[in-house]
Motif scaffolding. Structure first.
Motif, PDB file in Angstrom:
ATOM      1  N   ILE A 128      38.203  85.283 129.694  1.00  0.00           N
ATOM      2  CA  ILE A 128      39.399  85.944 128.741  1.00  0.00           C
ATOM      3  C   ILE A 128      38.196  85.807 127.200  1.00  0.00           C
ATOM      4  N   ASN A 129      37.809  86.693 126.383  1.00  0.00           N
ATOM      5  CA  ASN A 129      37.738  87.029 124.853  1.00  0.00           C
ATOM      6  C   ASN A 129      38.974  86.273 123.988  1.00  0.00           C
ATOM      7  N   TRP A 130      38.144  85.761 122.886  1.00  0.00           N
ATOM      8  CA  TRP A 130      39.663  85.447 121.896  1.00  0.00           C
ATOM      9  C   TRP A 130      40.425  86.253 121.375  1.00  0.00           C
ATOM     10  N   ASN A 131      40.741  87.749 121.253  1.00  0.00           N
ATOM     11  CA  ASN A 131      41.771  88.612 121.111  1.00  0.00           C
ATOM     12  C   ASN A 131      42.591  89.074 122.439  1.00  0.00           C
ATOM     13  N   ASN A 177      41.294  77.808 115.362  1.00  0.00           N
ATOM     14  CA  ASN A 177      41.972  79.622 114.718  1.00  0.00           C
ATOM     15  C   ASN A 177      42.185  80.281 116.521  1.00  0.00           C
ATOM     16  N   ILE A 178      40.932  80.474 116.702  1.00  0.00           N
ATOM     17  CA  ILE A 178      40.999  81.481 118.006  1.00  0.00           C
ATOM     18  C   ILE A 178      40.789  80.273 119.076  1.00  0.00           C
ATOM     19  N   PHE A 179      41.054  80.691 120.221  1.00  0.00           N
ATOM     20  CA  PHE A 179      39.689  80.543 121.346  1.00  0.00           C
ATOM     21  C   PHE A 179      39.541  81.236 122.803  1.00  0.00           C
ATOM     22  N   ALA A 180      38.370  81.135 123.307  1.00  0.00           N
ATOM     23  CA  ALA A 180      37.744  82.240 123.992  1.00  0.00           C
ATOM     24  C   ALA A 180      38.148  81.044 125.691  1.00  0.00           C
ATOM     25  N   ALA A 181      38.330  81.782 126.247  1.00  0.00           N
ATOM     26  CA  ALA A 181      39.220  80.595 127.920  1.00  0.00           C
ATOM     27  C   ALA A 181      38.547  81.383 129.385  1.00  0.00           C
ATOM     28  N   TYR A 237      42.360  73.973 140.012  1.00  0.00           N
ATOM     29  CA  TYR A 237      41.664  74.788 138.893  1.00  0.00           C
ATOM     30  C   TYR A 237      41.616  74.273 137.226  1.00  0.00           C
ATOM     31  N   TYR A 238      40.514  74.313 136.769  1.00  0.00           N
ATOM     32  CA  TYR A 238      40.359  74.473 134.903  1.00  0.00           C
ATOM     33  C   TYR A 238      40.324  75.156 134.697  1.00  0.00           C
ATOM     34  N   CYS A 239      41.251  75.058 133.149  1.00  0.00           N
ATOM     35  CA  CYS A 239      41.177  75.852 132.144  1.00  0.00           C
ATOM     36  C   CYS A 239      39.982  75.053 131.487  1.00  0.00           C
ATOM     37  N   ALA A 240      38.956  76.007 130.736  1.00  0.00           N
ATOM     38  CA  ALA A 240      38.398  75.455 129.524  1.00  0.00           C
ATOM     39  C   ALA A 240      38.216  76.629 128.490  1.00  0.00           C
ATOM     40  N   ALA A 241      37.236  76.325 127.339  1.00  0.00           N
ATOM     41  CA  ALA A 241      37.519  76.702 125.576  1.00  0.00           C
ATOM     42  C   ALA A 241      36.481  76.742 124.954  1.00  0.00           C
ATOM     43  N   ARG A 242      36.625  78.195 124.224  1.00  0.00           N
ATOM     44  CA  ARG A 242      35.837  77.650 123.416  1.00  0.00           C
ATOM     45  C   ARG A 242      36.226  78.012 122.605  1.00  0.00           C
ATOM     46  N   PHE A 243      36.084  76.905 121.102  1.00  0.00           N
ATOM     47  CA  PHE A 243      37.113  77.617 120.118  1.00  0.00           C
ATOM     48  C   PHE A 243      36.302  78.021 118.271  1.00  0.00           C
ATOM     49  N   ASN A 244      37.189  79.039 118.018  1.00  0.00           N
ATOM     50  CA  ASN A 244      36.626  79.634 117.178  1.00  0.00           C
ATOM     51  C   ASN A 244      35.036  79.964 117.291  1.00  0.00           C
ATOM     52  N   ASN A 284      49.023  86.748 119.102  1.00  0.00           N
ATOM     53  CA  ASN A 284      49.147  85.810 118.631  1.00  0.00           C
ATOM     54  C   ASN A 284      47.342  85.128 119.453  1.00  0.00           C
ATOM     55  N   ALA A 285      46.558  84.749 118.904  1.00  0.00           N
ATOM     56  CA  ALA A 285      44.818  84.095 119.431  1.00  0.00           C
ATOM     57  C   ALA A 285      45.637  82.910 119.347  1.00  0.00           C
ATOM     58  N   LYS A 286      46.262  82.064 119.499  1.00  0.00           N
ATOM     59  CA  LYS A 286      46.883  80.760 119.678  1.00  0.00           C
ATOM     60  C   LYS A 286      47.509  80.449 121.236  1.00  0.00           C
ATOM     61  N   SER A 287      48.239  81.747 121.666  1.00  0.00           N
ATOM     62  CA  SER A 287      48.946  81.953 122.300  1.00  0.00           C
ATOM     63  C   SER A 287      48.544  81.411 123.604  1.00  0.00           C
ATOM     64  N   PRO A 288      49.094  80.412 124.864  1.00  0.00           N
ATOM     65  CA  PRO A 288      48.350  79.933 125.910  1.00  0.00           C
ATOM     66  C   PRO A 288      47.591  81.402 126.572  1.00  0.00           C
ATOM     67  N   VAL A 289      46.963  80.919 127.649  1.00  0.00           N
ATOM     68  CA  VAL A 289      45.951  82.109 128.440  1.00  0.00           C
ATOM     69  C   VAL A 289      47.070  82.122 129.725  1.00  0.00           C
TER      70      VAL A 289
END
Length: 128
Positions: free
Chosen positions: A50-53, A29-33, A95-102, A75-80
């Motif tokens: 950055i947080n989910w929104n 649904n969403i992700f923080a990155a 550089y690594y992107c990391a995410a925490r979903f929902n 759009n909380a699913k948009s790229p960061v």
């Protein structure tokens, strides 16, 4: 299954700019990155998150005022994105992107353990 893909790395001269992108795919649904980086011979370190929104962001002291993390608020699913300006040779790293979903929170994690999913990384090289 969810996946992350980074893009936008490359070679740039000191003082130049690059923009990294982190796109998520799969069922969520969403992700923080967060963005982390690892230079040769050094430990991986937090750069920005950055947080989910998009309402909350945070930066490492070493990049404050030079880097900007962003996403589309609608759009909380948009790229960061990570806009990197005034780059220095010491910014050279993978550089690594990391995410925490929902994860619906205003909090932005700075520890690697805050994130369960990681991209493959993109190389950023800044020449002097």
């Amino acid at each position: 299954q969810v996946q992350l893909a980074e893009s936008g790395g490359g070679l740039v001269q000191a003082g130049g700019s690059l923009r990294l992108s982190c796109a998520a795919s799969g069922s969520f649904n969403i992700f923080a990155a967060g963005w982390f980086r690892q230079a040769p011979g050094k430990e991986r370190e937090f750069v920005s998150g950055i947080n989910w929104n998009g309402a909350s962001t945070t930066y490492a002291d070493s990049v404050k005022g030079r880097f900007t993390i962003s996403r589309e608020h609608a759009n909380a699913k948009s790229p960061v994105y990570l806009q990197m300006n005034s780059l220095k040779p010491e910014d050279t790293a993978v550089y690594y992107c990391a995410a925490r979903f929902n994860y619906y929170s205003d909090a932005v994690g700075q520890a690697q353990t805050n994130y369960a999913h990681w991209g493959q990384g993109t190389q950023v090289t800044v020449s002097s």
